[in-house]
Design a protein around this motif. Structure first.
Motif, PDB file in Angstrom:
ATOM      1  N   TYR A 270       0.827  -1.208   0.000  1.00 12.69           N
ATOM      2  CA  TYR A 270       0.000   0.000   0.000  1.00 12.69           C
ATOM      3  C   TYR A 270       0.861   1.256   0.000  1.00 12.69           C
ATOM      4  O   TYR A 270       0.671   2.174  -0.811  1.00 12.69           O
ATOM      5  N   TYR A 271       1.834   1.309   0.905  1.00  8.82           N
ATOM      6  CA  TYR A 271       2.643   2.524   1.026  1.00  8.82           C
ATOM      7  C   TYR A 271       3.760   2.586  -0.010  1.00  8.82           C
ATOM      8  O   TYR A 271       4.232   3.685  -0.336  1.00  8.82           O
ATOM      9  N   ALA A 272       4.190   1.438  -0.525  1.00 10.14           N
ATOM     10  CA  ALA A 272       5.111   1.473  -1.660  1.00 10.14           C
ATOM     11  C   ALA A 272       4.453   2.179  -2.839  1.00 10.14           C
ATOM     12  O   ALA A 272       5.103   2.901  -3.606  1.00 10.14           O
ATOM     13  N   PHE A 273       3.137   1.985  -2.963  1.00  8.59           N
ATOM     14  CA  PHE A 273       2.387   2.585  -4.068  1.00  8.59           C
ATOM     15  C   PHE A 273       2.020   4.039  -3.782  1.00  8.59           C
ATOM     16  O   PHE A 273       2.403   4.961  -4.504  1.00  8.59           O
ATOM     17  N   PHE A 274       1.314   4.272  -2.667  1.00 13.14           N
ATOM     18  CA  PHE A 274       0.736   5.592  -2.433  1.00 13.14           C
ATOM     19  C   PHE A 274       1.745   6.629  -1.926  1.00 13.14           C
ATOM     20  O   PHE A 274       1.596   7.817  -2.207  1.00 13.14           O
ATOM     21  N   SER A 275       2.766   6.223  -1.175  1.00 18.84           N
ATOM     22  CA  SER A 275       3.734   7.204  -0.688  1.00 18.84           C
ATOM     23  C   SER A 275       4.559   7.796  -1.828  1.00 18.84           C
ATOM     24  O   SER A 275       4.988   8.950  -1.771  1.00 18.84           O
ATOM     25  N   TRP A 276       4.769   6.999  -2.874  1.00 21.60           N
ATOM     26  CA  TRP A 276       5.641   7.435  -3.956  1.00 21.60           C
ATOM     27  C   TRP A 276       4.889   7.780  -5.229  1.00 21.60           C
ATOM     28  O   TRP A 276       5.514   8.132  -6.245  1.00 21.60           O
ATOM     29  N   LEU A 277       3.566   7.676  -5.223  1.00 22.11           N
ATOM     30  CA  LEU A 277       2.812   7.772  -6.468  1.00 22.11           C
ATOM     31  C   LEU A 277       3.101   9.043  -7.271  1.00 22.11           C
ATOM     32  O   LEU A 277       3.528   8.956  -8.435  1.00 22.11           O
ATOM     33  N   PRO A 278       2.903  10.253  -6.722  1.00 17.53           N
ATOM     34  CA  PRO A 278       3.184  11.438  -7.548  1.00 17.53           C
ATOM     35  C   PRO A 278       4.648  11.530  -7.975  1.00 17.53           C
ATOM     36  O   PRO A 278       4.956  11.908  -9.112  1.00 17.53           O
ATOM     37  N   LEU A 346      -2.840   4.863 -15.912  1.00 12.96           N
ATOM     38  CA  LEU A 346      -3.983   5.359 -15.137  1.00 12.96           C
ATOM     39  C   LEU A 346      -4.961   4.235 -14.827  1.00 12.96           C
ATOM     40  O   LEU A 346      -5.411   4.082 -13.683  1.00 12.96           O
ATOM     41  N   ALA A 347      -5.301   3.415 -15.836  1.00 13.01           N
ATOM     42  CA  ALA A 347      -6.265   2.323 -15.623  1.00 13.01           C
ATOM     43  C   ALA A 347      -5.727   1.293 -14.633  1.00 13.01           C
ATOM     44  O   ALA A 347      -6.438   0.867 -13.712  1.00 13.01           O
ATOM     45  N   ALA A 348      -4.464   0.900 -14.801  1.00 14.97           N
ATOM     46  CA  ALA A 348      -3.875  -0.093 -13.900  1.00 14.97           C
ATOM     47  C   ALA A 348      -3.758   0.471 -12.483  1.00 14.97           C
ATOM     48  O   ALA A 348      -3.998  -0.237 -11.496  1.00 14.97           O
ATOM     49  N   GLY A 349      -3.396   1.769 -12.380  1.00 19.06           N
ATOM     50  CA  GLY A 349      -3.296   2.384 -11.065  1.00 19.06           C
ATOM     51  C   GLY A 349      -4.635   2.461 -10.356  1.00 19.06           C
ATOM     52  O   GLY A 349      -4.727   2.230  -9.147  1.00 19.06           O
ATOM     53  N   MET A 350      -5.700   2.769 -11.096  1.00 20.17           N
ATOM     54  CA  MET A 350      -7.027   2.818 -10.493  1.00 20.17           C
ATOM     55  C   MET A 350      -7.481   1.441 -10.028  1.00 20.17           C
ATOM     56  O   MET A 350      -8.078   1.294  -8.962  1.00 20.17           O
ATOM     57  N   LEU A 351      -7.202   0.408 -10.819  1.00 18.29           N
ATOM     58  CA  LEU A 351      -7.563  -0.953 -10.415  1.00 18.29           C
ATOM     59  C   LEU A 351      -6.772  -1.388  -9.183  1.00 18.29           C
ATOM     60  O   LEU A 351      -7.319  -2.013  -8.261  1.00 18.29           O
ATOM     61  N   LEU A 352      -5.467  -1.074  -9.168  1.00 19.18           N
ATOM     62  CA  LEU A 352      -4.651  -1.424  -8.010  1.00 19.18           C
ATOM     63  C   LEU A 352      -5.169  -0.709  -6.761  1.00 19.18           C
ATOM     64  O   LEU A 352      -5.267  -1.312  -5.686  1.00 19.18           O
ATOM     65  N   SER A 353      -5.523   0.557  -6.892  1.00 19.84           N
ATOM     66  CA  SER A 353      -6.086   1.312  -5.780  1.00 19.84           C
ATOM     67  C   SER A 353      -7.405   0.700  -5.302  1.00 19.84           C
ATOM     68  O   SER A 353      -7.629   0.516  -4.099  1.00 19.84           O
ATOM     69  N   PHE A 354      -8.283   0.357  -6.244  1.00 18.41           N
ATOM     70  CA  PHE A 354      -9.591  -0.225  -5.924  1.00 18.41           C
ATOM     71  C   PHE A 354      -9.421  -1.515  -5.122  1.00 18.41           C
ATOM     72  O   PHE A 354     -10.004  -1.686  -4.038  1.00 18.41           O
ATOM     73  N   PHE A 355      -8.616  -2.443  -5.625  1.00 12.72           N
ATOM     74  CA  PHE A 355      -8.533  -3.762  -4.996  1.00 12.72           C
ATOM     75  C   PHE A 355      -7.673  -3.763  -3.729  1.00 12.72           C
ATOM     76  O   PHE A 355      -7.983  -4.473  -2.770  1.00 12.72           O
ATOM     77  N   MET A 356      -6.601  -2.969  -3.700  1.00 11.46           N
ATOM     78  CA  MET A 356      -5.763  -2.953  -2.514  1.00 11.46           C
ATOM     79  C   MET A 356      -6.508  -2.337  -1.332  1.00 11.46           C
ATOM     80  O   MET A 356      -6.407  -2.806  -0.193  1.00 11.46           O
ATOM     81  N   ASN A 357      -7.287  -1.288  -1.581  1.00  7.08           N
ATOM     82  CA  ASN A 357      -8.059  -0.689  -0.499  1.00  7.08           C
ATOM     83  C   ASN A 357      -9.248  -1.552  -0.104  1.00  7.08           C
ATOM     84  O   ASN A 357      -9.656  -1.563   1.058  1.00  7.08           O
ATOM     85  N   GLY A 358      -9.818  -2.284  -1.058  1.00  2.00           N
ATOM     86  CA  GLY A 358     -10.841  -3.256  -0.708  1.00  2.00           C
ATOM     87  C   GLY A 358     -10.294  -4.326   0.216  1.00  2.00           C
ATOM     88  O   GLY A 358     -10.967  -4.763   1.164  1.00  2.00           O
ATOM     89  N   ALA A 359      -9.048  -4.752  -0.037  1.00  2.00           N
ATOM     90  CA  ALA A 359      -8.416  -5.730   0.859  1.00  2.00           C
ATOM     91  C   ALA A 359      -8.264  -5.165   2.262  1.00  2.00           C
ATOM     92  O   ALA A 359      -8.470  -5.875   3.258  1.00  2.00           O
ATOM     93  N   PHE A 360      -7.941  -3.876   2.367  1.00  2.00           N
ATOM     94  CA  PHE A 360      -7.842  -3.253   3.685  1.00  2.00           C
ATOM     95  C   PHE A 360      -9.191  -3.233   4.399  1.00  2.00           C
ATOM     96  O   PHE A 360      -9.260  -3.400   5.621  1.00  2.00           O
ATOM     97  N   ALA A 361     -10.283  -3.023   3.667  1.00  2.00           N
ATOM     98  CA  ALA A 361     -11.608  -3.042   4.288  1.00  2.00           C
ATOM     99  C   ALA A 361     -11.893  -4.409   4.905  1.00  2.00           C
ATOM    100  O   ALA A 361     -12.460  -4.515   5.999  1.00  2.00           O
TER     101      ALA A 361
END
Length: 444
Positions: A270-278, A346-361
């Motif tokens: 999660y943080y490998a992705f979101f901390s460095w995304l921009p 963009l599409a792959a990033g949105m899917l990764l965001s969708f499923f990784m955060n769903g896993a956190f839920a």
């Protein structure tokens, strides 16, 4: 009628919606605090002339505090109560964030982020086990999944703040960081009347206090309260060291190990992705404005990810939800490593965001359930703390890995770690479908 039986018969009411709002707002600010750093890192790198390794250390600072906060919060909450830990955690986060906005060197900024991390770590570790103890089994999966879903609003808010404030002026990053702390003061005021958990009160021998709290809740929802009957079975109150040792006793050893591996894999990814995304998008050739715009879209994809998983928690079970969403996130990370076009990223990033955060839920619903009441906060806090070692390592490792392995290497590693998490719960995770917290705890 026991305290547990009385809690299980409660209808879902305005009381539970209020818990959802007040707990969810805390997770929203936790998400806001964790995400805003990704949007100020490019500005701080330019301001203080930081190398990629120094930038990674700056990104990891909050997670050192998070580790200590999550671990200590669980131990303290099981021994002395959930509510006070939650309140002090918010105050600590608020102070650390405000000081961060005023720092004039990157060393001071890292220290302030550690203080803020103490608060967010404790807050994140305690909310789910605390509030899940008020909710009947038939609503618990949806409730806790929706509670975790408030993280996504924090990430979206951070992306909007970053987009609107950071590029506009030299001090835009200070306004962005400072504004993350201001609403917390109001949340502290709103939370002052929240009751202590009746399950915890009964478990430490304060049955009359548990009865009193529950009578007040029953009165609010229109349920007749039975007479108090003293002499309910109480749980043994272990020392702080004893609490931690019991996690590795014969009955809980397998569950504890599984939860640690699971949290470590999901949190690292999660943080490998979101901390460095921009920053990664800028390094890939996007402008800062274009990078922040993509980041907003990717963060918005969190919202349906969290809430879809919240409903899947109830209808398919927490374990099945976590495994499915982690497997889909792994495939999305592979796609992120392979695509080269801006639309594909963009599409792959949105899917990764969708499923990784769903896993956190699913994870926030599942973890408090698999530990007995006397160890619920300790189990959740220790798993969250171990997971944050992944959050500490991720910014540092990605900062060192990217110059050598590039975009594909970063997301290939993410896919492998997500696979490890999915296998751990698939093989070793117990099912919690349609079982009360007492039934699950009695299995140990």
């Amino acid at each position: 009628m026991s305290i547990a039986d009385r809690l299980e018969r409660l209808p879902f009411s305005g009381f539970h919606y209020r818990l959802l709002l007040l707990g969810g707002a805390g997770y929203c600010f936790d998400g806001l605090d964790g995400a805003i750093l990704a949007f100020v890192m490019p500005a701080l790198q330019h301001l203080w002339g930081l190398s990629m390794i120094q930038l990674g250390l700056l990104g990891s600072g909050a997670f050192f505090g998070y580790f200590i906060g999550a671990l200590s919060a669980g131990l303290v909450a099981d021994r002395w109560g959930r509510r006070s830990v939650m309140m002090w955690a918010l105050a600590c986060y608020c102070v650390g964030s405000l000081v961060s906005a005023l720092c004039v060197s990157w060393h001071g900024f890292v220290l302030a982020r550690v203080v803020a991390g103490l608060g967010t770590g404790a807050e994140s570790a305690i909310i789910a086990p605390y509030l899940s103890e008020f909710v009947p089994r038939r609503y618990r999966g949806v409730f806790t999944g929706a509670l975790a879903g408030f993280f996504s609003f924090g990430f979206v808010g951070a992306s909007l703040l970053g987009y609107a404030l950071v590029p506009g002026s030299a001090n835009g990053w200070r306004w962005a960081v400072g504004l993350t702390a201001c609403p917390v003061v109001m949340l502290l005021w709103w939370r002052r009347a929240l009751p202590e958990s009746p399950r915890w009160l009964e478990g430490v021998g304060r049955g009359e206090a548990a009865h009193s709290v529950l009578c007040d809740i029953e009165k609010r929802v229109g349920v007749v309260s039975p007479a108090y009957e003293p002499g309910a079975v109480t749980l043994e109150r272990a020392s702080v060291g004893g609490q931690f040792a019991r996690l590795w006793g014969a009955g809980l050893r397998r569950v504890t190990a599984m939860s640690w591996v699971l949290w470590l894999s999901v949190t690292f990814s999660y943080y490998a992705f979101f901390s460095w995304l921009p920053t990664l998008l800028i390094a890939r050739g996007f402008t800062i404005t274009h990078s922040f715009g993509f980041s907003i879209a990717i963060c918005v994809a969190q919202i349906p990810g969290y809430f879809s998983a919240g409903f899947c928690n109830e209808y398919f079970g927490r374990k099945a939800t976590v495994v499915t969403y982690l497997a889909a996130a792994m495939l999305s990370a592979v796609a992120m490593a392979l695509v080269s076009s801006s639309g594909g990223i963009l599409a792959a990033g949105m899917l990764l965001s969708f499923f990784m955060n769903g896993a956190f839920a699913g994870l926030y619903a599942y973890t408090p359930e698999i530990f007995p009441t006397v160890l619920r906060a300790t189990g959740m806090g220790s798993a969250s703390a171990v997971g944050r070692t992944g959050a500490i390592a991720a910014p540092l490792l990605i900062g060192a890995l990217y110059p050598r392995a590039g975009f594909a290497g970063v997301f290939g590693l993410t896919a492998l770690i997500l696979l490890a998490g999915a296998l751990s719960i698939l093989i070793f995770g117990p099912s919690t479908v349609n079982r009360s917290l007492e039934e699950i705890g009695d299995a140990y």
